[in-house]
Scaffold this motif. Structure first.
Motif, PDB file in Angstrom:
ATOM      1  N   GLN A 127       0.841  -1.208   0.000  1.00 12.54           N
ATOM      2  CA  GLN A 127       0.000   0.000   0.000  1.00 12.54           C
ATOM      3  C   GLN A 127       0.871   1.252   0.000  1.00 12.54           C
ATOM      4  OE1 GLN A 127      -2.183   0.307   3.646  1.00 12.54           O
ATOM      5  NE2 GLN A 127      -3.454   1.998   2.969  1.00 12.54           N
ATOM      6  N   PHE A 129       0.515   4.678   0.254  1.00 11.39           N
ATOM      7  CA  PHE A 129      -0.240   5.896   0.580  1.00 11.39           C
ATOM      8  C   PHE A 129       0.684   6.919   1.253  1.00 11.39           C
ATOM      9  CE2 PHE A 129      -4.963   4.345   0.938  1.00 11.39           C
ATOM     10  CZ  PHE A 129      -4.890   3.872  -0.347  1.00 11.39           C
ATOM     11  N   SER A 130       1.285   6.534   2.417  1.00  8.92           N
ATOM     12  CA  SER A 130       2.005   7.492   3.266  1.00  8.92           C
ATOM     13  C   SER A 130       3.285   8.017   2.615  1.00  8.92           C
ATOM     14  CB  SER A 130       2.389   6.850   4.600  1.00  8.92           C
ATOM     15  OG  SER A 130       1.245   6.353   5.231  1.00  8.92           O
ATOM     16  N   GLY A 135       1.136  11.487   6.497  1.00 10.39           N
ATOM     17  CA  GLY A 135       0.717  10.262   7.184  1.00 10.39           C
ATOM     18  C   GLY A 135      -0.691  10.479   7.678  1.00 10.39           C
ATOM     19  N   SER A 136      -0.801  11.091   8.869  1.00 14.74           N
ATOM     20  CA  SER A 136      -2.135  11.450   9.387  1.00 14.74           C
ATOM     21  C   SER A 136      -2.821  12.391   8.413  1.00 14.74           C
ATOM     22  CB  SER A 136      -1.995  12.149  10.744  1.00 14.74           C
ATOM     23  OG  SER A 136      -1.292  11.327  11.634  1.00 14.74           O
ATOM     24  N   TRP A 160       7.211   4.036   4.857  1.00 13.00           N
ATOM     25  CA  TRP A 160       6.563   3.048   5.733  1.00 13.00           C
ATOM     26  C   TRP A 160       5.748   2.044   4.926  1.00 13.00           C
ATOM     27  CZ3 TRP A 160       9.362   4.271   9.532  1.00 13.00           C
ATOM     28  CH2 TRP A 160       9.496   5.578   9.971  1.00 13.00           C
ATOM     29  N   SER A 162       4.668  -1.227   3.988  1.00 15.00           N
ATOM     30  CA  SER A 162       4.811  -2.615   4.453  1.00 15.00           C
ATOM     31  C   SER A 162       4.847  -3.556   3.248  1.00 15.00           C
ATOM     32  CB  SER A 162       3.620  -3.023   5.331  1.00 15.00           C
ATOM     33  OG  SER A 162       3.459  -2.133   6.397  1.00 15.00           O
ATOM     34  N   VAL A 212       8.764  -2.756   6.954  1.00 14.30           N
ATOM     35  CA  VAL A 212       8.447  -1.527   6.228  1.00 14.30           C
ATOM     36  C   VAL A 212       9.649  -1.049   5.408  1.00 14.30           C
ATOM     37  CG1 VAL A 212       6.656  -0.749   7.833  1.00 14.30           C
ATOM     38  CG2 VAL A 212       9.011  -0.048   8.199  1.00 14.30           C
ATOM     39  N   ILE A 375      -0.315   3.346  15.500  1.00 15.07           N
ATOM     40  CA  ILE A 375       0.170   4.316  14.510  1.00 15.07           C
ATOM     41  C   ILE A 375      -0.448   4.045  13.139  1.00 15.07           C
ATOM     42  CG2 ILE A 375       2.192   5.264  13.346  1.00 15.07           C
ATOM     43  CD1 ILE A 375       3.878   4.303  15.742  1.00 15.07           C
ATOM     44  N   PHE A 376      -0.276   2.799  12.620  1.00 17.86           N
ATOM     45  CA  PHE A 376      -0.731   2.596  11.228  1.00 17.86           C
ATOM     46  C   PHE A 376      -2.249   2.432  11.142  1.00 17.86           C
ATOM     47  CE2 PHE A 376       0.640  -2.199  11.198  1.00 17.86           C
ATOM     48  CZ  PHE A 376      -0.533  -2.561  11.850  1.00 17.86           C
ATOM     49  N   SER A 379      -3.535   6.825  13.271  1.00 23.17           N
ATOM     50  CA  SER A 379      -3.070   6.756  14.662  1.00 23.17           C
ATOM     51  C   SER A 379      -4.251   6.897  15.623  1.00 23.17           C
ATOM     52  CB  SER A 379      -2.060   7.884  14.922  1.00 23.17           C
ATOM     53  OG  SER A 379      -2.753   9.124  14.909  1.00 23.17           O
ATOM     54  N   GLU A 381      -4.766   9.105  17.887  1.00 19.72           N
ATOM     55  CA  GLU A 381      -5.244  10.494  17.974  1.00 19.72           C
ATOM     56  C   GLU A 381      -6.201  10.787  16.817  1.00 19.72           C
ATOM     57  OE1 GLU A 381      -2.042   9.618  18.262  1.00 19.72           O
ATOM     58  OE2 GLU A 381      -1.843   9.917  20.420  1.00 19.72           O
ATOM     59  N   ASN A 385     -10.153  11.914  16.788  1.00 20.37           N
ATOM     60  CA  ASN A 385     -10.712  13.048  16.032  1.00 20.37           C
ATOM     61  C   ASN A 385     -11.945  12.616  15.237  1.00 20.37           C
ATOM     62  OD1 ASN A 385      -8.703  14.707  16.960  1.00 20.37           O
ATOM     63  ND2 ASN A 385      -7.509  14.720  15.071  1.00 20.37           N
TER      64      ASN A 385
HETATM   65  C1  LIG Z   1       4.745  -0.458  11.099  1.00 22.12           C
HETATM   66  C2  LIG Z   1       4.092   0.508  10.163  1.00 22.12           C
HETATM   67  C3  LIG Z   1       3.602   0.065   8.951  1.00 22.12           C
HETATM   68  C4  LIG Z   1       3.023   0.958   8.044  1.00 22.12           C
HETATM   69  N1  LIG Z   1       2.621   0.488   6.823  1.00 22.12           N
HETATM   70  C5  LIG Z   1       2.153   1.370   5.899  1.00 22.12           C
HETATM   71  C6  LIG Z   1       1.831   0.929   4.586  1.00 22.12           C
HETATM   72  O1  LIG Z   1       1.954  -0.250   4.252  1.00 22.12           O
HETATM   73  N2  LIG Z   1       1.420   1.841   3.700  1.00 22.12           N
HETATM   74  C7  LIG Z   1       1.252   3.161   4.005  1.00 22.12           C
HETATM   75  O2  LIG Z   1       0.827   3.926   3.159  1.00 22.12           O
HETATM   76  N3  LIG Z   1       1.559   3.605   5.247  1.00 22.12           N
HETATM   77  C8  LIG Z   1       1.996   2.744   6.195  1.00 22.12           C
HETATM   78  N4  LIG Z   1       2.337   3.191   7.458  1.00 22.12           N
HETATM   79  C9  LIG Z   1       2.263   4.628   7.736  1.00 22.12           C
HETATM   80  C10 LIG Z   1       1.156   5.009   8.690  1.00 22.12           C
HETATM   81  O3  LIG Z   1      -0.092   5.000   8.065  1.00 22.12           O
HETATM   82  C11 LIG Z   1       1.525   6.387   9.252  1.00 22.12           C
HETATM   83  O4  LIG Z   1       2.691   6.210  10.029  1.00 22.12           O
HETATM   84  C12 LIG Z   1       0.437   6.970  10.097  1.00 22.12           C
HETATM   85  O5  LIG Z   1      -0.645   7.360   9.297  1.00 22.12           O
HETATM   86  C13 LIG Z   1       0.947   8.192  10.907  1.00 22.12           C
HETATM   87  O6  LIG Z   1       1.544   9.094  10.068  1.00 22.12           O
HETATM   88  P1  LIG Z   1       3.018   9.672  10.367  1.00 22.12           P
HETATM   89  O7  LIG Z   1       3.905   8.528  10.673  1.00 22.12           O
HETATM   90  O8  LIG Z   1       3.362  10.575   9.244  1.00 22.12           O
HETATM   91  O9  LIG Z   1       2.865  10.513  11.714  1.00 22.12           O
HETATM   92  P2  LIG Z   1       2.283  11.993  11.835  1.00 22.12           P
HETATM   93  O10 LIG Z   1       1.065  12.110  10.986  1.00 22.12           O
HETATM   94  O11 LIG Z   1       3.376  12.966  11.613  1.00 22.12           O
HETATM   95  O12 LIG Z   1       1.857  12.024  13.348  1.00 22.12           O
HETATM   96  C14 LIG Z   1       2.797  12.210  14.412  1.00 22.12           C
HETATM   97  C15 LIG Z   1       2.017  12.271  15.721  1.00 22.12           C
HETATM   98  O13 LIG Z   1       1.129  13.406  15.697  1.00 22.12           O
HETATM   99  C16 LIG Z   1      -0.204  12.995  15.930  1.00 22.12           C
HETATM  100  N5  LIG Z   1      -1.127  13.785  15.093  1.00 22.12           N
HETATM  101  C17 LIG Z   1      -0.989  14.055  13.775  1.00 22.12           C
HETATM  102  N6  LIG Z   1      -2.029  14.792  13.331  1.00 22.12           N
HETATM  103  C18 LIG Z   1      -2.844  14.988  14.391  1.00 22.12           C
HETATM  104  C19 LIG Z   1      -4.094  15.669  14.577  1.00 22.12           C
HETATM  105  N7  LIG Z   1      -4.710  16.258  13.558  1.00 22.12           N
HETATM  106  N8  LIG Z   1      -4.660  15.663  15.817  1.00 22.12           N
HETATM  107  C20 LIG Z   1      -4.039  15.025  16.859  1.00 22.12           C
HETATM  108  N9  LIG Z   1      -2.846  14.371  16.746  1.00 22.12           N
HETATM  109  C21 LIG Z   1      -2.270  14.355  15.541  1.00 22.12           C
HETATM  110  C22 LIG Z   1      -0.250  11.530  15.509  1.00 22.12           C
HETATM  111  O14 LIG Z   1      -1.275  10.818  16.161  1.00 22.12           O
HETATM  112  C23 LIG Z   1       1.126  11.047  15.940  1.00 22.12           C
HETATM  113  O15 LIG Z   1       1.125  10.745  17.314  1.00 22.12           O
HETATM  114  C24 LIG Z   1       2.887   2.322   8.391  1.00 22.12           C
HETATM  115  C25 LIG Z   1       3.347   2.770   9.639  1.00 22.12           C
HETATM  116  C26 LIG Z   1       3.941   1.873  10.514  1.00 22.12           C
HETATM  117  C27 LIG Z   1       4.443   2.376  11.823  1.00 22.12           C
END
Ligand SMILES: Cc1cc2nc3c(=O)[nH]c(=O)nc-3n(C[C@H](O)[C@H](O)[C@H](O)COP(=O)(O)OP(=O)(O)OC[C@H]3O[C@@H](n4cnc5c(N)ncnc54)[C@H](O)[C@@H]3O)c2cc1C
Length: 394
Positions: A127, A129-130, A135-136, A160, A162, A212, A375-376, A379, A381, A385
């Motif tokens: 996938q 996407f990120s 991410g979020s 990230w 997977s 990942v 997280i994935f 998250s 948080e 929301n």
């Molecule tokens: C083991 C693993 C496997 C993964 N596999 C995939 C995959 O196969 N394909 C893919 O596309 N992605 C994958 N991901 C990515 C995953 O979807 C993202 O890590 C996740 O969406 C969080 O995004 P970020 O890491 O950019 O953190 P950020 O979005 O930067 O967030 C950092 C922190 O801020 C908090 N935060 C952010 N925005 C807000 C808000 N609006 N309100 C409150 N808190 C907030 C978050 O909760 C988090 O604690 C994977 C991640 C992990 C850890």
């Protein structure tokens, strides 16, 4: 006392599933899964082929596309028995995430081309996407796909991802036009991982595992026939997929299996001078986790009973993802605490001399690896929301 009894026909179904899994799951794969050991792609495919022959490889697909056509409750029972049998889950990206999307949004040609090798486990998906700053806030993604004749040329860096190192294909989001609303102008593509211009770099996570990756896309050509839905429809399609991902992320069945495992261990001495069952702190924590699981299952049944076939889960699934992910982390932590100092041993050096049937050394690796659950798939948080905005409407 809350009782969660199933209808008699579901009890028969459960017995059927249990018998099949007991007879069909190869003993070596069952042992390795029970020990939380890594299951190689070839081993997973061996088991997937057995499931495919039985017609049970894609529990969430309708019958006319090769699924068993089960009800939501049958799927729930199957999932629970699957975990209790220590059957490996492998890579969910094709069967649990992309499959329902292609069934809903794919062309007939895309369904014909892509669904059968997902069912047979011949082609694995990842996938895309990120990205580093998306991410979020997924709509901030910067990968671009520019039209060039019958192709798109894709540039960007996915993070990230997977299973990118194991997958033959990626489904990804890329921006096909720049619009004022950042959710607009995003399209959904299917991309062969052996296309020129793709570089996959491994990332080793906290538990010491390689799952990942970073995936660089440098002028990668994707034929327009591999776009799913209309140009710019990617955000709507992704939203539907994320609903399915949150349901997978709730982990109710694996948590049920882990708790049953702990129940079996409570009368065992684990490197200390009294059985775990006699430790009031341990007993209270175990009871709390079991009660939380029961409450979450009651919510899951409610969500499933409202499910309409062929639609994506509603915002209620965020409650399951939020609570389920945390619960599984707590259960894994309790299991690792049983091992005490042994839990930090090198998994590679684990031997059969531990005082009970689990290879203790894998427990801390598992507990660390499961930090990912909150997280994935969005998250915790972000789930809060969604619950605030779409359920509580604050
Ligand atoms: C083991 C693993 C496997 C993964 N596999 C995939 C995959 O196969 N394909 C893919 O596309 N992605 C994958 N991901 C990515 C995953 O979807 C993202 O890590 C996740 O969406 C969080 O995004 P970020 O890491 O950019 O953190 P950020 O979005 O930067 O967030 C950092 C922190 O801020 C908090 N935060 C952010 N925005 C807000 C808000 N609006 N309100 C409150 N808190 C907030 C978050 O909760 C988090 O604690 C994977 C991640 C992990 C850890």
């Amino acid at each position: 006392m809350l009782r969660l009894d199933f209808a008699p026909e579901l009890a028969d179904f459960r017995a059927q599933v249990r018998d099949f899994l007991h007879d069909a799951l190869p003993a070596d794969i069952r042992r390795r899964t029970a020990n939380c050991e890594h299951i190689e792609k070839s081993e997973q495919q061996r088991w997937d082929r057995i499931l495919a022959a039985k017609g049970w490889r894609a529990p969430n697909w309708p019958k006319d596309h090769g699924g068993p056509g089960w009800s939501a409750m049958e799927r729930f029972v199957y999932d629970e028995e699957y975990s209790l049998a220590s059957a490996p889950r492998g890579n969910p990206a094709g069967v649990s995430l992309l499959g329902p999307i292609l069934i809903s949004y794919g062309t007939e040609e895309q369904k014909r081309r892509f669904l059968p090798p997902i069912l047979s486990s011949e082609e694995w998906w990842c996938q895309g996407f990120s990205e580093a700053d998306a991410g979020s806030d997924l709509a901030a993604l910067r990968a671009t796909a520019c039209r060039d004749g019958d192709d798109y040329i894709v540039n960007g860096v996915k993070l990230w991802t997977s299973y990118a190192h194991d997958a033959e294909w990626m489904f990804l989001l890329a921006r096909t036009s720049k619009e004022e609303r950042k959710q607009a102008g995003i399209s959904f593509f299917l991309m062969p991982m052996d296309s020129p211009g793709i570089t996959v770099t491994p990332i080793v996570t906290l538990g010491g595992l390689h799952m990942v990756n970073q995936v660089m896309l440098d002028d990668v050509r994707i034929p327009s026939a591999y776009r799913v839905g209309e140009d710019g429809a990617g955000w709507r399609i992704a939203g539907s997929l994320l609903g399915h991902e949150r349901f997978v992320g709730a982990r109710l069945a694996p948590t049920t299996a882990l708790l049953q495992h702990i129940r079996k261990l409570v009368n065992v001495y684990a490197g200390c001078d009294k059985p775990l069952a006699a430790d009031p702190h341990f007993a209270a924590e175990l009871a709390r986790l079991e009660i939380d699981l029961l409450a979450l299952k009651a919510t899951a049944y409610r969500v499933m009973s409202q499910e309409t076939p062929g639609t994506s889960p509603g915002p209620e699934v965020s409650v399951l993802k939020l609570q389920g992910a945390k619960l599984m982390q707590d259960v894994a932590d309790l299991l690792a605490s049983i091992a005490g100092p042994l839990a930090i041993a090198d998994p590679g050096s684990a031997t059969g001399t531990v005082p009970f049937d689990h290879q203790l050394a894998y427990l801390s690796q598992q507990a660390l690896d499961l930090r990912k659950l909150t997280i994935f798939g969005g998250s915790s948080e972000i789930q809060k929301n969604i619950i605030a905005r779409r359920i509580l409407q604050v």
